[in-house]
Design an enzyme around this catalytic site. Sequence first.
Site, PDB file in Angstrom:
ATOM      1  N   HIS A  79     -15.439   1.233 100.411  1.00 25.76           N
ATOM      2  CA  HIS A  79     -13.921   1.292 100.371  1.00 25.76           C
ATOM      3  C   HIS A  79     -13.109   2.224 100.594  1.00 25.76           C
ATOM      4  O   HIS A  79     -13.825   3.415 100.701  1.00 25.76           O
ATOM      5  CB  HIS A  79     -13.971   1.087  98.460  1.00 25.76           C
ATOM      6  CG  HIS A  79     -14.362  -0.232  97.936  1.00 25.76           C
ATOM      7  ND1 HIS A  79     -13.943  -0.881  96.738  1.00 25.76           N
ATOM      8  CD2 HIS A  79     -15.091  -1.291  98.561  1.00 25.76           C
ATOM      9  CE1 HIS A  79     -14.518  -1.676  96.620  1.00 25.76           C
ATOM     10  NE2 HIS A  79     -15.052  -2.132  97.679  1.00 25.76           N
ATOM     11  N   GLU A  94     -10.758   4.175  99.239  1.00 17.94           N
ATOM     12  CA  GLU A  94     -11.027   5.525  98.348  1.00 17.94           C
ATOM     13  C   GLU A  94     -12.082   6.312  98.814  1.00 17.94           C
ATOM     14  O   GLU A  94     -12.024   7.331  98.744  1.00 17.94           O
ATOM     15  CB  GLU A  94     -10.816   5.345  96.990  1.00 17.94           C
ATOM     16  CG  GLU A  94      -9.563   4.334  96.875  1.00 17.94           C
ATOM     17  CD  GLU A  94     -10.071   2.837  96.575  1.00 17.94           C
ATOM     18  OE1 GLU A  94     -10.595   2.043  97.531  1.00 17.94           O
ATOM     19  OE2 GLU A  94      -9.580   2.170  95.581  1.00 17.94           O
ATOM     20  N   CYS A 103     -11.292   0.098  92.409  1.00 15.57           N
ATOM     21  CA  CYS A 103     -12.169  -0.681  91.432  1.00 15.57           C
ATOM     22  C   CYS A 103     -13.063   0.368  90.559  1.00 15.57           C
ATOM     23  O   CYS A 103     -12.743   1.722  90.551  1.00 15.57           O
ATOM     24  CB  CYS A 103     -13.044  -1.477  92.322  1.00 15.57           C
ATOM     25  SG  CYS A 103     -14.494  -0.230  93.244  1.00 15.57           S
ATOM     26  N   CYS A 131     -15.062   3.113  92.820  1.00 14.79           N
ATOM     27  CA  CYS A 131     -14.182   4.170  93.357  1.00 14.79           C
ATOM     28  C   CYS A 131     -13.608   5.029  92.169  1.00 14.79           C
ATOM     29  O   CYS A 131     -13.279   6.327  92.599  1.00 14.79           O
ATOM     30  CB  CYS A 131     -13.277   3.601  94.221  1.00 14.79           C
ATOM     31  SG  CYS A 131     -13.805   2.726  95.775  1.00 14.79           S
TER      32      CYS A 131
HETATM   33  N1  LIG Z   1      -9.268  -0.487  95.816  1.00 12.24           N
HETATM   34  C1  LIG Z   1      -9.956  -1.142  96.627  1.00 12.24           C
HETATM   35  C2  LIG Z   1     -10.302  -2.571  96.284  1.00 12.24           C
HETATM   36  C3  LIG Z   1     -11.147  -3.040  97.377  1.00 12.24           C
HETATM   37  N2  LIG Z   1     -11.194  -2.593  98.365  1.00 12.24           N
HETATM   38  C4  LIG Z   1     -11.781  -3.214  99.707  1.00 12.24           C
HETATM   39  C5  LIG Z   1     -13.233  -4.070  99.729  1.00 12.24           C
HETATM   40  C6  LIG Z   1     -13.246  -5.319 100.320  1.00 12.24           C
HETATM   41  O1  LIG Z   1     -13.300  -4.862 101.646  1.00 12.24           O
HETATM   42  C7  LIG Z   1     -11.613  -5.598 100.215  1.00 12.24           C
HETATM   43  C8  LIG Z   1     -11.639  -6.664  99.133  1.00 12.24           C
HETATM   44  O2  LIG Z   1     -11.895  -7.945  99.345  1.00 12.24           O
HETATM   45  P1  LIG Z   1     -11.395  -9.298  98.545  1.00 12.24           P
HETATM   46  O3  LIG Z   1     -12.608  -9.571  97.471  1.00 12.24           O
HETATM   47  O4  LIG Z   1     -10.206  -9.224  98.223  1.00 12.24           O
HETATM   48  O5  LIG Z   1     -11.592 -10.315  99.965  1.00 12.24           O
HETATM   49  O6  LIG Z   1     -11.133  -4.617  99.754  1.00 12.24           O
HETATM   50  C9  LIG Z   1     -11.163  -1.252  98.813  1.00 12.24           C
HETATM   51  O7  LIG Z   1     -11.284  -0.754  99.842  1.00 12.24           O
HETATM   52  N3  LIG Z   1     -10.442  -0.719  97.718  1.00 12.24           N
HETATM   53 ZN    ZN Z   2     -13.492   0.781  95.123  1.00 16.04          ZN
END
Ligand SMILES: Nc1ccn([C@H]2C[C@H](O)[C@@H](COP(=O)(O)O)O2)c(=O)n1
Ligand code: ZN
Length: 157
Positions: A77, A79, A102, A105
């Site tokens: 992710h 973060e 999430c 993180c």
């Molecule tokens: N705060 C966050 C939340 C999600 N991510 C990343 C993880 C995945 O690459 C994407 C989410 O994918 P989706 O379920 O919307 O197809 O975003 C993050 O980096 N930081």
């Molecule tokens: Zn995360």
Amino acid sequence: MKREDFLSWEQFFMTVAKVCAMRSKDPSTQVGAILVNNLNQIISTGYNGFPRGVDDDKFPWSREGEWIDTKYPYVAHAELNAIVSARTNLTDCDVYVTLFPCNECTKIIIQAGIKKVFYLEDKYKDSNEVKASKKMLDAAQIEYKQINDFNVKVSIN
Ligand SMILES: Nc1ccn([C@H]2C[C@H](O)[C@@H](COP(=O)(O)O)O2)c(=O)n1
Ligand SMILES: [Zn+2]
């Protein structure tokens, strides 16, 4: 007379986070994160992608199917990437992230000593992950603030 339509610090840092998100190869959600210290210096940047050495042409980008065949077990992710890339102590830094963190993180954000979370979108607010994040941030007394009036348009020729 000085300009009045300059970017505020919050607008500026969130714009940088948005630009970081543009590095992401995730086809559905691109996330950018930056860490800022109490002198308004950018300490680190990150975006969501596979870890170093994990070939993003060979690993899956799909959201659905068997968990092991989706992107979820592999993607690092934004973060997390910003935090592990930082080369300094993060106590009292702020994180600017384009999507609410999430729960995984959030644990790292708390343990790194980050003081405040600025975020743009909260599209997974009804998920247990984000609910757990907010419970932990509240318990740890870490403020989180949504940037509501974000209407910065960047055009570079
Ligand atoms: N705060 C966050 C939340 C999600 N991510 C990343 C993880 C995945 O690459 C994407 C989410 O994918 P989706 O379920 O919307 O197809 O975003 C993050 O980096 N930081
Ligand atoms: Zn995360």
